[in-house]
Design a protein around this motif. Structure first.
Motif, mmCIF file in Angstrom:
data_model
loop_
_atom_site.group_PDB
_atom_site.id
_atom_site.type_symbol
_atom_site.label_atom_id
_atom_site.label_comp_id
_atom_site.label_asym_id
_atom_site.label_seq_id
_atom_site.Cartn_x
_atom_site.Cartn_y
_atom_site.Cartn_z
ATOM 1 N N LYS A 124 0.829 -1.207 0.000
ATOM 2 C CA LYS A 124 0.000 0.000 0.000
ATOM 3 C C LYS A 124 0.864 1.258 0.000
ATOM 4 N N ILE A 125 0.350 2.314 -0.610
ATOM 5 C CA ILE A 125 1.002 3.620 -0.524
ATOM 6 C C ILE A 125 0.540 4.281 0.762
ATOM 7 N N ILE A 126 1.497 4.688 1.599
ATOM 8 C CA ILE A 126 1.143 5.262 2.891
ATOM 9 C C ILE A 126 1.376 6.770 2.949
ATOM 10 N N GLU A 127 2.135 7.301 1.986
ATOM 11 C CA GLU A 127 2.332 8.751 1.937
ATOM 12 C C GLU A 127 2.772 9.133 0.531
ATOM 13 N N VAL A 128 2.248 10.250 0.041
ATOM 14 C CA VAL A 128 2.606 10.725 -1.289
ATOM 15 C C VAL A 128 2.533 12.244 -1.308
ATOM 16 N N GLY A 129 3.469 12.854 -2.017
ATOM 17 C CA GLY A 129 3.467 14.305 -2.120
ATOM 18 C C GLY A 129 4.634 14.773 -2.965
ATOM 19 N N ASP A 130 4.781 16.092 -3.078
ATOM 20 C CA ASP A 130 5.911 16.610 -3.842
ATOM 21 C C ASP A 130 7.200 16.331 -3.086
ATOM 22 N N ARG A 131 8.305 16.348 -3.816
ATOM 23 C CA ARG A 131 9.603 15.956 -3.271
ATOM 24 C C ARG A 131 9.965 16.706 -1.992
ATOM 25 N N ASP A 132 9.880 18.012 -1.999
ATOM 26 C CA ASP A 132 10.295 18.795 -0.838
ATOM 27 C C ASP A 132 9.395 18.544 0.357
ATOM 28 N N SER A 133 8.099 18.387 0.123
ATOM 29 C CA SER A 133 7.162 18.160 1.212
ATOM 30 C C SER A 133 7.419 16.819 1.893
ATOM 31 N N ILE A 134 7.671 15.778 1.111
ATOM 32 C CA ILE A 134 7.915 14.449 1.664
ATOM 33 C C ILE A 134 9.231 14.415 2.435
ATOM 34 N N TYR A 135 10.273 15.013 1.891
ATOM 35 C CA TYR A 135 11.595 14.929 2.517
ATOM 36 C C TYR A 135 11.766 15.912 3.672
ATOM 37 N N ASN A 136 11.090 17.053 3.614
ATOM 38 C CA ASN A 136 11.273 18.068 4.652
ATOM 39 C C ASN A 136 10.194 18.043 5.733
#
Length: 372
Positions: A251-263
């Motif tokens: 399952k996908i548990i989190e998704v978003g733009d690169r900066d949002s996911i990493y920061n």
């Protein structure tokens, strides 16, 4: 204190003036039967490799899919490229449902969805020359480019940084990085709109990884090709992808733009993954992020935990996590395109520094190196 407001996941709409997504995957499921019994074999279980996956890839976008080994990333790539048939769910390409399309129905779009395989050694036919390997897709699809197929193959070899004179050589005459470039040339032969890159650099040395990643970026910018970039190396994914999805146990548990996911990661599992990435200043004791060590092993996909699948290893798990499966939704404090599947997400005010997520020194040194 009020609870976080839960908002529905946004859906792209052509009516809003946005371009129609290239690929839309909804509730995708792939279960593999487990056989047992003697003398009559019967199905005794199901390996839930992919279980209710949703993702969207836009035209010309690079979309990263990350997670631990065995979480279902490669199976997802093979389903999207229709090398496997899904158990259920829908795969829509350019507005057309191809989930259960027949071989004849898939023929017109086969050339538009190509794949780069993980192993550059086993993915090339050792009995065929490089010219034959790259020209085969054109021959199968009845494509005769101007000037002939040989001319086009030599052009592709030059595009991926190889010598056109390699046309008559065999795969065993090349290094791993060169073989992966041949795989890239083969994927480009039909001028695809979407390339599924299944861990394209994991089998390569770090310095060669940088060259191949830079090559893929160059191809994407010049040809406008969308990528589904599957990998477990978080630094490489950040370097290449514009949006990132984190996958755990099908399952996908989190998704978003690169900066949002990493920061600003909100899911505990995403925090644990990022904590394993090397930190700047670690050697002189100035590193500040604590390494999160997950307890226990990844549960079996044959019998995954009820509710949240990460709860058996999560330090924030409560009774609700065992009974209710968290939906993938926008949580207050997140951007509209940042979705998280967690009942008790991490504090959004705890923000990581950009410099914490670094490339391997060899990869970082070569990330701006121009292609030969």
């Amino acid at each position: 204190m009020k609870e976080d407001t839960i908002l529905p996941a946004p859906r792209p709409s052509a009516a809003d003036g946005a371009q129609e997504p290239l690929l839309v995957v909804e509730k995708l499921v792939k279960h593999f039967p487990v056989k047992g019994g003697f003398p009559i074999r019967r199905t005794v279980g199901q390996v839930q490799a992919v279980d209710g996956l949703d993702l969207t890839v836009h035209v010309g976008e690079s979309f990263g899919l990350v997670g631990e080994s065995g979480c279902g990333k490669s199976t997802t790539g093979r389903l999207i490229s229709r090398l496997m048939d899904p158990t259920s769910g829908t795969i829509s390409y350019r507005g057309k449902d191809i989930s259960h399309a027949t071989r004849r129905e898939l023929a017109p779009i086969r050339s538009e969805i190509q794949m780069i395989f993980q192993d550059p050694y086993s993915s090339l036919n050792p009995r065929q020359t490089v010219g034959k390997i790259i020209s085969n897709p054109m021959e199968i699809n009845g494509i005769d480019p101007a000037g002939g197929r040989e001319k086009r193959v030599r052009e592709l070899l030059e595009i991926v940084g190889l010598n056109p004179e390699h046309y008559n050589r065999f795969p065993h005459e090349f290094s791993g990085g060169q073989r992966q470039r041949i795989g890239v040339a083969r994927a480009l032969a039909l001028e695809p709109k979407l390339i599924v890159a299944d861990e394209p650099v994991s089998a390569l040395d770090v310095s060669i990884q940088a060259q191949v990643v830079n090559l893929l970026q160059k191809v994407q910018k010049e040809l406008g090709i969308a990528f589904l970039f599957i990998a477990h190396d978080l630094a490489v994914v950040r370097h290449f992808s514009q949006r990132v999805a984190v996958m755990y146990l099908g399952k996908i548990i989190e998704v978003g733009d690169r900066d949002s996911i990493y920061n600003r990661p909100r899911h505990p599992y995403t925090h644990a993954l990022l904590s394993a990435v090397p930190e700047v200043g670690l050697e002189d004791g100035t590193g500040h992020r604590e390494r999160i060590r997950l307890a226990g092993d990844v549960p079996s996909p044959i019998s995954p935990p009820s509710g949240c699948r990460f709860r058996t290893r999560c330090w924030k798990a409560q009774e609700k996590c065992a009974t209710d499966e968290p939906p993938l939704i926008q949580i207050s404090g997140n951007r509209a395109d940042h979705l998280t599947a967690c009942h008790f997400p991490e504090d959004p005010t705890i923000e990581a520094r950009d410099e914490d997520i670094v490339l391997d020194p060899a990869l970082a040194a070569l990330e701006e190196t121009p292609e030969p």
